[in-house]
Design a protein around this motif. Structure first.
Motif, PDB file in Angstrom:
ATOM      1  N   ARG A  92      29.192  11.250 -21.513  1.00 17.05           N
ATOM      2  CA  ARG A  92      30.567  10.770 -21.413  1.00 17.05           C
ATOM      3  C   ARG A  92      30.854   9.625 -22.387  1.00 17.05           C
ATOM      4  NH1 ARG A  92      30.544   9.050 -15.928  1.00 17.05           N
ATOM      5  NH2 ARG A  92      29.833   7.004 -16.473  1.00 17.05           N
ATOM      6  N   ASP A  93      29.953   8.622 -22.441  1.00 13.94           N
ATOM      7  CA  ASP A  93      30.235   7.464 -23.282  1.00 13.94           C
ATOM      8  C   ASP A  93      29.087   7.065 -24.197  1.00 13.94           C
ATOM      9  OD1 ASP A  93      28.556   6.570 -21.335  1.00 13.94           O
ATOM     10  OD2 ASP A  93      29.791   4.892 -20.696  1.00 13.94           O
ATOM     11  N   GLY A  94      27.985   7.769 -24.156  1.00  9.11           N
ATOM     12  CA  GLY A  94      26.874   7.489 -25.054  1.00  9.11           C
ATOM     13  C   GLY A  94      26.022   6.302 -24.653  1.00  9.11           C
ATOM     14  N   ALA A  95      26.173   5.806 -23.418  1.00 13.96           N
ATOM     15  CA  ALA A  95      25.388   4.648 -22.969  1.00 13.96           C
ATOM     16  C   ALA A  95      23.953   5.086 -22.645  1.00 13.96           C
ATOM     17  CB  ALA A  95      26.035   4.037 -21.738  1.00 13.96           C
ATOM     18  N   GLU A  96      23.008   4.149 -22.796  1.00 15.13           N
ATOM     19  CA  GLU A  96      21.616   4.437 -22.472  1.00 15.13           C
ATOM     20  C   GLU A  96      21.420   4.491 -20.960  1.00 15.13           C
ATOM     21  OE1 GLU A  96      19.208   1.425 -24.256  1.00 15.13           O
ATOM     22  OE2 GLU A  96      18.988   2.559 -26.099  1.00 15.13           O
ATOM     23  N   VAL A  97      20.710   5.506 -20.507  1.00 12.64           N
ATOM     24  CA  VAL A  97      20.350   5.623 -19.102  1.00 12.64           C
ATOM     25  C   VAL A  97      18.879   6.032 -19.023  1.00 12.64           C
ATOM     26  CG1 VAL A  97      22.653   6.205 -18.261  1.00 12.64           C
ATOM     27  CG2 VAL A  97      21.129   8.026 -18.979  1.00 12.64           C
ATOM     28  N   THR A  98      18.242   5.673 -17.934  1.00 12.83           N
ATOM     29  CA  THR A  98      16.868   6.069 -17.679  1.00 12.83           C
ATOM     30  C   THR A  98      16.899   7.148 -16.613  1.00 12.83           C
ATOM     31  OG1 THR A  98      16.129   3.832 -18.158  1.00 12.83           O
ATOM     32  CG2 THR A  98      14.585   5.254 -16.995  1.00 12.83           C
ATOM     33  N   ARG A  99      16.291   8.294 -16.923  1.00  9.72           N
ATOM     34  CA  ARG A  99      16.262   9.411 -15.981  1.00  9.72           C
ATOM     35  C   ARG A  99      14.872   9.518 -15.370  1.00  9.72           C
ATOM     36  NH1 ARG A  99      20.390  13.155 -16.153  1.00  9.72           N
ATOM     37  NH2 ARG A  99      18.985  14.741 -15.376  1.00  9.72           N
ATOM     38  N   VAL A 100      14.827   9.667 -14.043  1.00 13.19           N
ATOM     39  CA  VAL A 100      13.580   9.899 -13.312  1.00 13.19           C
ATOM     40  C   VAL A 100      13.668  11.320 -12.791  1.00 13.19           C
ATOM     41  CG1 VAL A 100      12.121   9.149 -11.420  1.00 13.19           C
ATOM     42  CG2 VAL A 100      13.447   7.464 -12.688  1.00 13.19           C
ATOM     43  N   GLU A 101      12.821  12.203 -13.334  1.00 12.57           N
ATOM     44  CA  GLU A 101      12.888  13.624 -13.025  1.00 12.57           C
ATOM     45  C   GLU A 101      11.589  14.106 -12.392  1.00 12.57           C
ATOM     46  OE1 GLU A 101      13.609  14.864 -17.011  1.00 12.57           O
ATOM     47  OE2 GLU A 101      15.777  14.713 -16.807  1.00 12.57           O
ATOM     48  N   GLU A 102      11.616  15.342 -11.922  1.00  7.75           N
ATOM     49  CA  GLU A 102      10.466  16.052 -11.366  1.00  7.75           C
ATOM     50  C   GLU A 102       9.883  15.384 -10.123  1.00  7.75           C
ATOM     51  OE1 GLU A 102       7.568  16.862 -14.387  1.00  7.75           O
ATOM     52  OE2 GLU A 102       9.084  17.495 -15.833  1.00  7.75           O
ATOM     53  N   LEU A 103      10.736  14.766  -9.318  1.00  9.76           N
ATOM     54  CA  LEU A 103      10.255  14.157  -8.075  1.00  9.76           C
ATOM     55  C   LEU A 103      10.057  15.191  -6.973  1.00  9.76           C
ATOM     56  CD1 LEU A 103      12.320  10.857  -7.881  1.00  9.76           C
ATOM     57  CD2 LEU A 103       9.852  11.079  -8.071  1.00  9.76           C
ATOM     58  N   VAL A 135       0.872  -1.176   0.000  1.00  8.02           N
ATOM     59  CA  VAL A 135       0.000   0.000   0.000  1.00  8.02           C
ATOM     60  C   VAL A 135       0.911   1.227   0.000  1.00  8.02           C
ATOM     61  CG1 VAL A 135      -1.759   1.256   1.257  1.00  8.02           C
ATOM     62  CG2 VAL A 135      -1.744  -1.247   1.292  1.00  8.02           C
ATOM     63  N   PRO A 136       0.886   2.026  -1.086  1.00 11.75           N
ATOM     64  CA  PRO A 136       1.794   3.167  -1.161  1.00 11.75           C
ATOM     65  C   PRO A 136       1.454   4.224  -0.115  1.00 11.75           C
ATOM     66  CG  PRO A 136       0.426   3.036  -3.123  1.00 11.75           C
ATOM     67  CD  PRO A 136       0.097   1.865  -2.286  1.00 11.75           C
ATOM     68  N   PRO A 137       2.469   4.926   0.405  1.00 14.32           N
ATOM     69  CA  PRO A 137       2.209   5.980   1.377  1.00 14.32           C
ATOM     70  C   PRO A 137       1.490   7.156   0.717  1.00 14.32           C
ATOM     71  CG  PRO A 137       4.541   5.878   0.831  1.00 14.32           C
ATOM     72  CD  PRO A 137       3.887   4.721   0.173  1.00 14.32           C
ATOM     73  N   PRO A 138       0.593   7.839   1.444  1.00 14.08           N
ATOM     74  CA  PRO A 138      -0.183   8.921   0.834  1.00 14.08           C
ATOM     75  C   PRO A 138       0.605  10.215   0.641  1.00 14.08           C
ATOM     76  CG  PRO A 138      -0.766   8.678   3.129  1.00 14.08           C
ATOM     77  CD  PRO A 138       0.185   7.566   2.808  1.00 14.08           C
ATOM     78  N   ASP A 139       1.765  10.351   1.260  1.00 14.20           N
ATOM     79  CA  ASP A 139       2.510  11.609   1.194  1.00 14.20           C
ATOM     80  C   ASP A 139       3.645  11.575   0.178  1.00 14.20           C
ATOM     81  OD1 ASP A 139       3.929   9.735   2.585  1.00 14.20           O
ATOM     82  OD2 ASP A 139       4.664  11.126   4.113  1.00 14.20           O
ATOM     83  N   GLY A 140       3.509  10.811  -0.900  1.00 16.76           N
ATOM     84  CA  GLY A 140       4.554  10.709  -1.914  1.00 16.76           C
ATOM     85  C   GLY A 140       4.542  11.900  -2.849  1.00 16.76           C
ATOM     86  N   PRO A 141       5.511  11.954  -3.745  1.00 12.49           N
ATOM     87  CA  PRO A 141       5.581  13.051  -4.716  1.00 12.49           C
ATOM     88  C   PRO A 141       4.367  13.071  -5.637  1.00 12.49           C
ATOM     89  CG  PRO A 141       7.627  11.810  -4.676  1.00 12.49           C
ATOM     90  CD  PRO A 141       6.649  11.057  -3.848  1.00 12.49           C
ATOM     91  N   GLU A 142       4.048  14.254  -6.139  1.00  3.51           N
ATOM     92  CA  GLU A 142       2.884  14.437  -7.007  1.00  3.51           C
ATOM     93  C   GLU A 142       3.066  13.726  -8.347  1.00  3.51           C
ATOM     94  OE1 GLU A 142      -0.838  15.417  -7.844  1.00  3.51           O
ATOM     95  OE2 GLU A 142       0.124  15.942  -5.958  1.00  3.51           O
ATOM     96  N   ARG A 143       4.254  13.860  -8.946  1.00  4.41           N
ATOM     97  CA  ARG A 143       4.487  13.231 -10.251  1.00  4.41           C
ATOM     98  C   ARG A 143       5.958  12.946 -10.449  1.00  4.41           C
ATOM     99  NH1 ARG A 143       3.329  17.337 -15.057  1.00  4.41           N
ATOM    100  NH2 ARG A 143       4.753  16.065 -16.217  1.00  4.41           N
ATOM    101  N   ALA A 144       6.226  12.094 -11.430  1.00  2.36           N
ATOM    102  CA  ALA A 144       7.599  11.780 -11.838  1.00  2.36           C
ATOM    103  C   ALA A 144       7.607  11.610 -13.348  1.00  2.36           C
ATOM    104  CB  ALA A 144       8.092  10.509 -11.160  1.00  2.36           C
ATOM    105  N   ARG A 145       8.658  12.063 -13.968  1.00  5.49           N
ATOM    106  CA  ARG A 145       8.821  11.907 -15.418  1.00  5.49           C
ATOM    107  C   ARG A 145       9.955  10.915 -15.657  1.00  5.49           C
ATOM    108  NH1 ARG A 145       7.181  14.543 -19.749  1.00  5.49           N
ATOM    109  NH2 ARG A 145       6.351  16.252 -18.517  1.00  5.49           N
ATOM    110  N   VAL A 146       9.668   9.872 -16.438  1.00  6.25           N
ATOM    111  CA  VAL A 146      10.649   8.832 -16.759  1.00  6.25           C
ATOM    112  C   VAL A 146      10.964   8.944 -18.239  1.00  6.25           C
ATOM    113  CG1 VAL A 146      11.062   6.353 -16.852  1.00  6.25           C
ATOM    114  CG2 VAL A 146       9.728   7.301 -14.986  1.00  6.25           C
ATOM    115  N   ARG A 147      12.260   9.071 -18.558  1.00  6.31           N
ATOM    116  CA  ARG A 147      12.637   9.164 -19.967  1.00  6.31           C
ATOM    117  C   ARG A 147      13.974   8.497 -20.206  1.00  6.31           C
ATOM    118  NH1 ARG A 147      16.135  13.280 -21.516  1.00  6.31           N
ATOM    119  NH2 ARG A 147      16.843  14.582 -19.817  1.00  6.31           N
ATOM    120  N   LEU A 148      14.175   8.068 -21.443  1.00 11.64           N
ATOM    121  CA  LEU A 148      15.422   7.436 -21.854  1.00 11.64           C
ATOM    122  C   LEU A 148      16.353   8.522 -22.378  1.00 11.64           C
ATOM    123  CD1 LEU A 148      16.740   4.620 -22.207  1.00 11.64           C
ATOM    124  CD2 LEU A 148      15.965   4.698 -24.557  1.00 11.64           C
ATOM    125  N   ALA A 149      17.604   8.477 -21.992  1.00 13.43           N
ATOM    126  CA  ALA A 149      18.590   9.466 -22.430  1.00 13.43           C
ATOM    127  C   ALA A 149      19.902   8.757 -22.724  1.00 13.43           C
ATOM    128  CB  ALA A 149      18.788  10.523 -21.344  1.00 13.43           C
TER     129      ALA A 149
END
Length: 139
Positions: free
Chosen positions: A74-85, A56-70
């Motif tokens: 430095r080396d061009g490797a794929e990473v997943t960024r979680v922003e706007e927390l 059961v998730p806690p009610p006081d969590g962040p409003e939104r999160a943005r997940v994107r591939l970038a």
């Protein structure tokens, strides 16, 4: 053509020792000491702890999160960024540790974003929702 002048069976070969055991010659296997450290290594399988990802998730969590591939600069490797927390730095570090255990991948904090190695876009939203994020936006 030379003939074999030796009579009788060939001399016996020295007995080989199993891996990880000391040989009778006094030399040790270089990997014998490492085998005892195998249990101390981090797991390659995800560890979904109840304290990290409650049912059961806690009610006081962040409003939104943005997940994107970038791509990492430095080396061009794929990473997943979680922003706007919108979390303080110490909370971001705790979330990073939890996602690192839950996804079995490396995670880091860059500014106000979490950076996960590899393409984690399919599995991150579920874990973020279980952590208390109300809305997860991809893209």
């Amino acid at each position: 053509m030379a003939r074999n002048t030796r009579k009788g069976p060939p001399p016996p070969k020295p007995a080989s020792t199993p891996p990880g055991k000391a040989s009778p010659g006094g030399f040790n296997s270089p990997f014998a000491a490492l085998s005892s450290l195998r249990e101390a290594l981090p797991s390659k399988t995800p560890q979904l702890r109840a304290e990290d990802f409650p049912a059961v998730p806690p009610p006081d969590g962040p409003e939104r999160a943005r997940v994107r591939l970038a791509r990492r600069e430095r080396d061009g490797a794929e990473v997943t960024r979680v922003e706007e927390l919108a979390l303080p730095p110490e909370a971001l570090e705790a979330w990073c540790q939890a996602l690192q255990r839950g996804l079995a991948c490396r995670c880091g904090v860059e500014g106000d974003a979490l950076v996960l190695e590899g393409d984690q876009r399919r599995s991150v939203p579920d874990l973020l929702l279980r952590r208390g994020v109300r809305r997860v936006v991809q893209g």
